[in-house]
Design an enzyme around this catalytic site. Structure first.
Site, PDB file in Angstrom:
ATOM      1  N   SER A  96      -1.850   4.023   9.130  1.00 35.57           N
ATOM      2  CA  SER A  96      -0.593   2.764   9.600  1.00 35.57           C
ATOM      3  C   SER A  96       0.309   4.395  10.236  1.00 35.57           C
ATOM      4  CB  SER A  96       0.113   3.090   7.651  1.00 35.57           C
ATOM      5  OG  SER A  96       1.633   2.733   8.590  1.00 35.57           O
TER       6      SER A  96
ATOM      7  N   TYR B 115       3.843   3.768  -0.883  1.00 35.37           N
ATOM      8  CA  TYR B 115       2.893   3.174   0.007  1.00 35.37           C
ATOM      9  C   TYR B 115       2.716   3.667   1.419  1.00 35.37           C
ATOM     10  CZ  TYR B 115       1.121   1.075   4.156  1.00 35.37           C
ATOM     11  OH  TYR B 115       0.523   0.516   5.961  1.00 35.37           O
TER      12      TYR B 115
ATOM     13  N   LYS C 246      -2.007   6.013   2.589  1.00 31.71           N
ATOM     14  CA  LYS C 246      -2.986   5.833   3.829  1.00 31.71           C
ATOM     15  C   LYS C 246      -2.678   7.812   4.055  1.00 31.71           C
ATOM     16  CE  LYS C 246      -2.465   1.522   4.371  1.00 31.71           C
ATOM     17  NZ  LYS C 246      -4.166   0.511   4.550  1.00 31.71           N
TER      18      LYS C 246
END
Length: 338
Positions: free
Chosen positions: A124, A148, A152
């Site tokens: 991302s 989040y 990643k």
């Protein structure tokens, strides 16, 4: 020879499966259906005119995952499975670390056991944080501002460590920006569970009258119209980017990160106006207070993907808006028929 697609019934995963099939690949989808529905499989099969093998499986179940590799001639993996809500990750970070990290570590462990060493990883643009002025290049320092994004970033670092320690591995880290749009058939699109995390589903709900108005978070940013600027990319361009990355890692070893965007920044109001113009529909909106954690502008530098993958975005903002509305109207019509 089979490409395993984890999370293959999700928004980006389902469109990528379509593109893989149309490029002549054989696919096996696994998905735990926690954030997707089995109906998507039938929609994929309708588009590609063939049956697609599917196994309902959670990557945290190591024994069942091992069985999948034992019973199928898997040659590479495209890994989409994982939780992806920024807000939810802030509220429940432990759940995100347990799920996103452990599921991927399980996958890598089984891949190593069965000598499958090629992986396209769904990362991302969140990993860039808010440290840099766009356009953002892959070699910038990274800083994920929420759990989040940190999952990643941690996984990117793990993959880089594996490549440094062991020969034969090949990883593509796909850092994509703001996916919108839908398949031109109207059969596939974004189907968020609960409160949507992304902007387009909220626009669709406001345009259809499902909600009274779209909430625009902040109209006082230092931009031309006061709203945030984002690099929106059509989901089919994303899908094509993953297929290009798969072809790349078939031929090369190592670990490479690739931005997937258009390289063009549009404001929230740009998106609203384009949606209204293309679809001849009004999007009522209210400007509310800024949302904590939002950055002013995020735009990709896509020169690396263009040079190494031979990939460039093909769809403009008008097509993204048209295909999104076409999908949503189709879904609303099918729900009314049911």
């Amino acid at each position: 020879m089979t490409i395993l697609v984890t999370g293959g019934l999700g928004f980006i995963g389902s469109h990528t499966v379509v593109e893989l099939i149309e490029q002549g690949e054989d696919c096996l989808i696994i998905d735990n259906l926690s954030k997707s529905v089995i109906d998507v499989l039938e929609r994929i099969e309708t588009i590609v005119h063939k049956k697609i093998p599917f196994i309902q499986l959670d990557l945290l179940d190591l024994d069942k995952l091992r069985t999948v590799f034992k019973e199928n001639a898997i040659t590479a993996v495209i890994h989409f499975a994982g939780f992806k809500s920024v807000g939810e990750s802030v509220r429940n970070p432990l759940m995100y670390y347990q799920n996103n990290l452990m599921s991927t570590l399980n996958l890598l462990d089984v891949m190593k056991e069965f000598d499958v060493k090629k992986l396209v990883f769904s990362s991302s643009a969140t990993v860039y944080g808010d440290l840099h002025t766009p356009p953002l290049k892959e070699d910038l320092s990274l800083h994920a501002p929420n759990p989040y994004g940190r999952t990643k970033l941690m996984l990117e670092e793990i993959l880089q460590d594996i490549v440094a320690a062991q020969a034969g591995w090949s990883f593509a880290l796909m850092r994509y920006f703001n996916p919108i749009g839908a398949h031109k058939s109207g059969l596939l699109g974004e189907m968020p569970f609960g409160v949507p995390n992304n902007l387009m589903p909220h626009i669709l709900k406001a345009a259809s009258g499902e909600t009274s108005a779209l909430q625009v978070f902040g109209g006082d940013y230092e931009t031309e119209d006061g709203s945030c600027i984002r690099d929106f990319i059509h989901v089919m361009d994303l899908a094509k980017g993953h297929v290009k990355a798969l072809n790349y890692i078939k031929a090369f070893e190592g670990c490479e990160a690739f931005n997937l965007g258009t390289g063009i920044g549009y404001s929230v109001f740009d998106l609203i106006r384009t949606f209204e113009d293309v679809n001849s529909v009004k999007v009522p909106f209210d400007i509310v207070a800024r949302r904590e954690g939002d950055i002013v502008a995020s735009i990709a530098d896509i020169s690396k993907a263009s040079m190494l993958l031979g990939w460039d975005a093909q769809y403009d903002l008008q097509a993204m808006c048209y295909d999104s509305w076409n999908w949503y109207q189709n879904i609303l019509h099918s729900m009314t028929e049911d």
